[in-house]
Enzyme design. Structure first.
Site, short mmCIF file in Angstrom:
data_model
loop_
_atom_site.label_atom_id
_atom_site.label_comp_id
_atom_site.label_asym_id
_atom_site.label_seq_id
_atom_site.Cartn_x
_atom_site.Cartn_y
_atom_site.Cartn_z
N HIS A 281 4.59 -6.19 4.84
CA HIS A 281 3.27 -6.58 4.36
C HIS A 281 2.83 -5.70 3.18
O HIS A 281 3.13 -4.51 3.15
CB HIS A 281 2.21 -6.40 5.46
N ASN A 312 9.15 0.80 5.98
CA ASN A 312 8.06 -0.03 6.49
C ASN A 312 7.49 0.50 7.80
O ASN A 312 6.27 0.61 7.97
CB ASN A 312 8.58 -1.46 6.68
N GLU A 414 0.99 4.10 -13.23
CA GLU A 414 0.68 3.26 -14.39
C GLU A 414 1.77 3.37 -15.45
O GLU A 414 2.14 2.37 -16.09
CB GLU A 414 -0.67 3.65 -14.97
N ASP A 420 -3.02 -1.07 -15.55
CA ASP A 420 -4.25 -0.28 -15.65
C ASP A 420 -4.95 -0.47 -14.31
O ASP A 420 -5.78 -1.37 -14.13
CB ASP A 420 -5.12 -0.79 -16.81
#
Length: 440
Positions: A281, A312, A414, A420
């Site tokens: 997920h 996970n 980033e 952004d």
């Protein structure tokens, strides 16, 4: 007062339909037929019923009896829905409650989209406060588009009322209507407190089918940028606070998301079988336990990535539980999770793709958590001292279970992704909080 004979006739016809294990559309008699009234909140997800024909008739659903006119319950691969089926309305068709919400309500939220690749059509919400004798339109006329979205109508009804959803344009084009929620909780509008993308749109995603690898999707309980070619989300963004945490159990109903364009590849619940990767997920099941619908929404395959089992089940599970503990301590969180790169190592070794090349295995998985004490005017409360947790983990099985090992800065994520991530935060604040590596 309704005629007892009419009610008996309706009941017998429904019973006969059930006994024959086939649907029968009951054509409306001259007199109105009303099922038992109920109190808000009301949720109708159109899962409990069968009506495969457009013929006008009554149908018994979870919330009560509805009248379908030039409408049916549909579950084909060309329909769009959030569960197993939705309503399809064609022409100038409509659906209408034949019961009242007895105590009034503030708002009605309706999920809607165009059927298949049909051109846009318009529809309206109408309200009756006199048992269906007369109706008036509430809110603006809505345009259904290719992406399934929620539209909110502020009915502000103080007494008993019922609703009708009416398709008003588009000719032979059809629309799909899904989850109808009648509530006394006024949901936050876009770009206001608690909106799932309040902190920004990291990749400037758009709900444009011509932008298939940065496709903006509003799932009601979260928002995302989806990549058609990768078969996974680029990122998922959501707000988390105490009302999201309830007692609903994990639904485990992994399923295809038919709200993406029909021509695209549709990842299924078995696409990961035998791959050595978990169906991981992005927004976790545990962050949406307030209602069945909320929890079930997290099992759409558009929310899933191929994730190494230990990554996970240990590292990410530990961070997810820690995040929920922050909420229980009196905070609200804005969370963005994503993945990038190609190639991960699961229990069966390293893979670059699964599902015959239709799903890309990411090499890196990241998350950014903005932590705010409970309050209002959230965006304005983000300051240079706001706690921001950023982690970036390799998608491998030999991973440290302590998520703190993988803390990094938003700036670093980033730089790796080109996003952004906190784009709505004032620039002078971004420069400070995005450079910090969390140490709490």
């Amino acid at each position: 007062m309704k005629a007892p004979a009419s009610l008996l006739a309706i009941s017998l016809l429904f019973a006969f339909a059930s006994a024959c294990k086939k649907s029968i559309d009951v054509v409306a008699p001259a007199a109105d037929t009303t099922s038992a009234n109920i109190s808000a909140p009301v949720t109708e997800n159109f899962e409990a019923g069968t009506k495969p024909e457009f013929q006008k008739g009554y149908i018994s659903l979870t919330s009560g009896i509805w009248l379908f006119d030039d409408a049916l319950l549909a579950r084909s691969s060309q329909d769009k829905f959030r569960g197993a089926q939705s309503v399809r309305i064609r022409g100038n068709g409509s659906i209408a409650m034949k019961f009242d919400v007895s105590n009034g309500a503030k708002a009605v939220v309706v999920a809607n989209a165009t059927y298949y690749d049909n051109a846009n059509s318009e529809w309206q919400l109408w309200v009756s406060e006199n048992n269906g004798v007369s109706y008036y339109q509430v809110g603006n006329t809505v345009t259904a588009t290719q992406i399934m979205k929620n539209d909110t109508f502020f009915v502000n009804a103080a007494a008993a009322f019922r609703i009708s959803i009416r398709k008003v344009s588009g000719g032979n084009n059809s629309i799909n209507i899904d989850d109808v929620v009648i509530t006394n909780q006024v949901l936050p509008p876009t770009n206001h407190d608690d909106h799932h993308m309040l902190m920004g749109n990291p990749s400037s995603a758009t709900a444009d089918v011509n932008n298939p690898n940065n496709y903006l999707m509003d799932k009601g309980y979260y928002m995302m940028s989806y990549s058609r070619d990768r078969g996974t989300p680029n990122w998922v963004s959501w707000h988390l606070h105490m009302p999201d945490l309830g007692s609903i159990s994990r639904q485990d109903d992994f399923r295809t998301d038919f709200s993406i364009p029909f021509a695209w590849y549709h990842v299924s619940d078995v696409s990961y079988s035998g791959s050595g990767f978990d169906r991981g997920h992005n927004i976790p099941s545990g962050d949406r336990t307030s209602t069945f619908e909320a929890n079930s929404s997290t099992f759409l395959m558009t929310n899933i990535i191929p994730q190494a089992p230990q990554n996970n089940q240990t590292t990410w599970a530990n961070l997810e539980e820690y995040s929920r503990s922050l909420v229980r301590q009196g905070n609200e969180l804005y969370i963005i999770m994503g993945s990038y790169g190609v190639g991960g190592t699961g229990s069966n070794g390293t893979r670059t793709t699964i599902d015959n090349g239709n799903v890309t295995v990411p090499s890196m998985i990241w998350k950014v958590v903005v932590v705010l004490p409970n309050g209002s005017n959230d965006l304005s409360r983000v300051t240079t001292s706001t706690r921001v947790i950023a982690i970036n983990t390799p998608n491998i099985n030999s991973i440290n279970s302590n998520w703190r090992t993988y803390r990094t800065s938003v700036d670093a994520i980033e730089a790796a992704t080109g996003y952004d991530i906190l784009s709505n935060v004032p620039q002078h604040i971004q420069q400070v909080i995005e450079a910090v590596v969390d140490s709490q």
